[in-house]
Write a protein that holds these residues in place. Structure first.
Motif, PDB file in Angstrom:
ATOM      1  N   ASP A 142      94.318 -21.289  57.828  1.00  0.00           N
ATOM      2  CA  ASP A 142      93.055 -20.625  57.515  1.00  0.00           C
ATOM      3  C   ASP A 142      92.765 -19.606  58.610  1.00  0.00           C
ATOM      4  O   ASP A 142      93.150 -19.795  59.770  1.00  0.00           O
ATOM      5  CB  ASP A 142      91.915 -21.644  57.438  1.00  0.00           C
ATOM      6  CG  ASP A 142      92.035 -22.550  56.224  1.00  0.00           C
ATOM      7  OD1 ASP A 142      92.633 -22.120  55.224  1.00  0.00           O
ATOM      8  OD2 ASP A 142      91.533 -23.684  56.287  1.00  0.00           O
ATOM      9  N   GLU A 178      89.979 -16.290  60.085  1.00  0.00           N
ATOM     10  CA  GLU A 178      88.739 -15.523  60.026  1.00  0.00           C
ATOM     11  C   GLU A 178      89.012 -14.119  60.558  1.00  0.00           C
ATOM     12  O   GLU A 178      89.826 -13.930  61.467  1.00  0.00           O
ATOM     13  CB  GLU A 178      87.641 -16.186  60.856  1.00  0.00           C
ATOM     14  CG  GLU A 178      87.130 -17.474  60.239  1.00  0.00           C
ATOM     15  CD  GLU A 178      85.931 -18.032  61.000  1.00  0.00           C
ATOM     16  OE1 GLU A 178      85.606 -17.494  62.076  1.00  0.00           O
ATOM     17  OE2 GLU A 178      85.325 -19.007  60.517  1.00  0.00           O
ATOM     18  N   ILE A 216      87.268 -10.938  62.420  1.00  0.00           N
ATOM     19  CA  ILE A 216      86.120 -10.534  63.235  1.00  0.00           C
ATOM     20  C   ILE A 216      86.248  -9.042  63.507  1.00  0.00           C
ATOM     21  O   ILE A 216      87.283  -8.578  63.994  1.00  0.00           O
ATOM     22  CB  ILE A 216      86.072 -11.304  64.565  1.00  0.00           C
ATOM     23  CG1 ILE A 216      85.995 -12.806  64.282  1.00  0.00           C
ATOM     24  CG2 ILE A 216      84.884 -10.855  65.411  1.00  0.00           C
ATOM     25  CD1 ILE A 216      86.069 -13.656  65.528  1.00  0.00           C
ATOM     26  N   LEU A 267      93.162 -20.453  62.401  1.00  0.00           N
ATOM     27  CA  LEU A 267      92.431 -21.669  62.766  1.00  0.00           C
ATOM     28  C   LEU A 267      93.192 -22.915  62.344  1.00  0.00           C
ATOM     29  O   LEU A 267      93.728 -22.982  61.229  1.00  0.00           O
ATOM     30  CB  LEU A 267      91.047 -21.681  62.095  1.00  0.00           C
ATOM     31  CG  LEU A 267      90.142 -20.484  62.380  1.00  0.00           C
ATOM     32  CD1 LEU A 267      88.896 -20.562  61.511  1.00  0.00           C
ATOM     33  CD2 LEU A 267      89.759 -20.417  63.855  1.00  0.00           C
ATOM     34  N   THR A 291      85.903 -11.702  55.079  1.00  0.00           N
ATOM     35  CA  THR A 291      85.820 -12.262  56.434  1.00  0.00           C
ATOM     36  C   THR A 291      86.728 -13.482  56.616  1.00  0.00           C
ATOM     37  O   THR A 291      86.902 -13.952  57.738  1.00  0.00           O
ATOM     38  CB  THR A 291      84.380 -12.693  56.753  1.00  0.00           C
ATOM     39  OG1 THR A 291      83.943 -13.668  55.785  1.00  0.00           O
ATOM     40  CG2 THR A 291      83.440 -11.483  56.714  1.00  0.00           C
ATOM     41  N   LYS A 292      87.301 -13.966  55.509  1.00  0.00           N
ATOM     42  CA  LYS A 292      88.155 -15.153  55.612  1.00  0.00           C
ATOM     43  C   LYS A 292      89.399 -14.979  54.754  1.00  0.00           C
ATOM     44  O   LYS A 292      89.430 -14.174  53.830  1.00  0.00           O
ATOM     45  CB  LYS A 292      87.391 -16.411  55.170  1.00  0.00           C
ATOM     46  CG  LYS A 292      86.227 -16.770  56.077  1.00  0.00           C
ATOM     47  CD  LYS A 292      85.563 -18.056  55.621  1.00  0.00           C
ATOM     48  CE  LYS A 292      84.404 -18.418  56.552  1.00  0.00           C
ATOM     49  NZ  LYS A 292      83.742 -19.686  56.152  1.00  0.00           N
ATOM     50  N   LYS A 322      93.919 -16.337  54.810  1.00  0.00           N
ATOM     51  CA  LYS A 322      94.975 -17.173  55.376  1.00  0.00           C
ATOM     52  C   LYS A 322      96.021 -16.284  56.047  1.00  0.00           C
ATOM     53  O   LYS A 322      96.285 -15.167  55.587  1.00  0.00           O
ATOM     54  CB  LYS A 322      95.644 -18.025  54.288  1.00  0.00           C
ATOM     55  CG  LYS A 322      94.740 -19.098  53.693  1.00  0.00           C
ATOM     56  CD  LYS A 322      95.491 -19.952  52.696  1.00  0.00           C
ATOM     57  CE  LYS A 322      94.589 -21.027  52.108  1.00  0.00           C
ATOM     58  NZ  LYS A 322      94.170 -22.006  53.131  1.00  0.00           N
ATOM     59  N   TYR A 382      94.184 -12.891  51.174  1.00  0.00           N
ATOM     60  CA  TYR A 382      92.770 -13.135  50.906  1.00  0.00           C
ATOM     61  C   TYR A 382      92.503 -13.028  49.411  1.00  0.00           C
ATOM     62  O   TYR A 382      93.310 -12.476  48.645  1.00  0.00           O
ATOM     63  CB  TYR A 382      91.892 -12.142  51.667  1.00  0.00           C
ATOM     64  CG  TYR A 382      92.027 -10.696  51.209  1.00  0.00           C
ATOM     65  CD1 TYR A 382      91.181 -10.173  50.231  1.00  0.00           C
ATOM     66  CD2 TYR A 382      93.003  -9.864  51.745  1.00  0.00           C
ATOM     67  CE1 TYR A 382      91.299  -8.874  49.802  1.00  0.00           C
ATOM     68  CE2 TYR A 382      93.135  -8.547  51.324  1.00  0.00           C
ATOM     69  CZ  TYR A 382      92.285  -8.052  50.351  1.00  0.00           C
ATOM     70  OH  TYR A 382      92.407  -6.755  49.918  1.00  0.00           O
ATOM     71  N   LYS A 421      83.304 -16.201  70.294  1.00  0.00           N
ATOM     72  CA  LYS A 421      82.590 -16.680  69.109  1.00  0.00           C
ATOM     73  C   LYS A 421      82.799 -18.182  68.898  1.00  0.00           C
ATOM     74  O   LYS A 421      81.964 -18.860  68.299  1.00  0.00           O
ATOM     75  CB  LYS A 421      83.086 -15.902  67.886  1.00  0.00           C
ATOM     76  CG  LYS A 421      82.517 -16.366  66.551  1.00  0.00           C
ATOM     77  CD  LYS A 421      83.069 -15.514  65.440  1.00  0.00           C
ATOM     78  CE  LYS A 421      82.482 -15.918  64.078  1.00  0.00           C
ATOM     79  NZ  LYS A 421      83.022 -17.177  63.578  1.00  0.00           N
ATOM     80  N   TYR A 422      83.914 -18.703  69.416  1.00  0.00           N
ATOM     81  CA  TYR A 422      84.267 -20.096  69.156  1.00  0.00           C
ATOM     82  C   TYR A 422      83.909 -21.025  70.317  1.00  0.00           C
ATOM     83  O   TYR A 422      84.234 -22.213  70.274  1.00  0.00           O
ATOM     84  CB  TYR A 422      85.767 -20.195  68.854  1.00  0.00           C
ATOM     85  CG  TYR A 422      86.154 -19.399  67.636  1.00  0.00           C
ATOM     86  CD1 TYR A 422      86.012 -19.936  66.363  1.00  0.00           C
ATOM     87  CD2 TYR A 422      86.618 -18.088  67.747  1.00  0.00           C
ATOM     88  CE1 TYR A 422      86.342 -19.198  65.240  1.00  0.00           C
ATOM     89  CE2 TYR A 422      86.953 -17.343  66.626  1.00  0.00           C
ATOM     90  CZ  TYR A 422      86.809 -17.908  65.380  1.00  0.00           C
ATOM     91  OH  TYR A 422      87.135 -17.168  64.267  1.00  0.00           O
TER      92      TYR A 422
END
Length: 338
Positions: free
Chosen positions: A165, A167, A169, A184, A209-210, A212, A229, A297-298
């Motif tokens: 998965d 994200e 940015i 992730l 925004t998301k 694989k 996506y 961010k994480y």
């Protein structure tokens, strides 16, 4: 009513229980922290607190069910009424005020949406919603199968899964438009690819925004990483070869940082590592800033700055914490991002 905390211990000391040892060889002991009112109840009802602290989670839960506090914690109250109460209080506050709405892990998306809408309808100036397990590092859940660890350690696959998965940015770096793809694993950064956005290469809508990151092996034996996506029509789209989209030097450094992430270094330490790199090439220094920006961010909200923790605004020491990836002073409200 209780949660788990960890402390480092010397395995050679007597009367030490080693709950686990991380990949660096550091030993940790887990222990429960009880609410002070629950402790009072335990003592009043003849329980030996030291013995209860050695109970399993199941045994502790059995004791909790006998107490007057069972089903009376923040996750059990009427959440919507709690928000409405905030609205009544906040109307008399000039600047802002908020209290966290704590939700159980199985809460529905519809309920979370209702909480935010109710906050708006109630005139709230601020609201915080926390669903158990939604952010890493907040609390160690009092569950046997809690995945939270100081680092991924042996839980993270050393061999990269075929699909992760991811994200996207997007951010400004030296007034340039940048994009970062964060792979992730169980919600934690496992790899990062970032560089300057090129609309002719990155044919990805801004609304996406998301997706694989797919590892692909070509016929000649070489490997590449594709981004996949789903568009708003439900069709799957694949952008081939993330490695060719960025400058070669970016790609090499990205592999270095990704290796550190895969071996479980805590995110704040990774950010500190990246920021401490001294590179001769100005473009690489800019890339370094981009990686640092993307990974912040994480960092779990509430994480304290480890070095130089003095607010430049009020001068108080030890008050700088990360909030939504940005250093913020818990005393005066100073924010490095704004």
């Amino acid at each position: 009513l209780y949660y788990k905390r960890r402390r480092t211990v010397n395995p050679n000391d007597q009367d030490v229980t080693i709950s686990f040892t991380d990949e660096k060889g550091i030993s940790y002991e887990e222990y429960p922290v009880f609410h002070h009112k629950f402790l009072d109840w335990l003592k009043a009802n003849g329980y030996n607190v030291k013995e209860v602290m050695k109970y399993t989670d199941e045994q502790i839960q059995e004791v909790i069910e006998k107490s007057p506090y069972y089903k009376a914690t923040s996750a059990d109250v009427d959440w919507l009424n709690k928000v409405r109460m905030q609205g009544e209080i906040q109307k008399w506050v000039d600047h802002s005020i908020s209290v966290t709405i704590n939700l159980p892990e199985d809460v529905s998306e519809d309920m979370v949406a209702k909480l935010y809408i109710t906050a708006w309808q109630s005139g709230c100036k601020g609201i915080t919603v926390y669903r158990e397990g939604s952010r890493e590092g907040i609390l160690v859940s009092a569950k046997k199968d809690a995945p939270d660890q100081p680092a991924l350690g042996s839980q993270a696959p050393r061999r990269r899964p075929a699909s992760l998965d991811a994200e996207i940015i997007r951010f400004k770096n030296n007034k340039e438009d940048w994009i970062a793809f964060i792979g992730l694993y169980e919600g934690r950064p496992y790899e990062v690819f970032t560089g300057i956005t090129d609309d002719e290469v990155f044919l990805i809508p801004k609304s996406i925004t998301k997706g694989k990151i797919i590892k692909v092996k070509d016929e000649d034996g070489s490997k590449r990483y594709d981004f996949q996506y789903e568009d708003r029509f439900g069709y799957t789209n694949t952008v081939g070869g993330l490695s060719r989209m960025f400058a070669p030097e970016y790609w090499n450094y990205a592999k270095l940082i990704s290796s550190v992430l895969r071996f479980g270094m805590p995110i704040p330490d990774v950010v500190n590592l990246v920021s401490s790199l001294h590179l001769n090439d100005e473009s690489i220094n800019t890339w370094k800033n981009g990686v640092e920006r993307a990974l912040k961010k994480y960092i779990p909200d509430g994480t304290k700055l480890t070095k130089g923790n003095v607010c430049p605004e009020c001068g108080h020491e030890g008050t700088l914490i990360y909030k939504e990836g940005c250093l913020t002073c818990s005393d005066c409200g100073y924010s490095k991002c704004g």
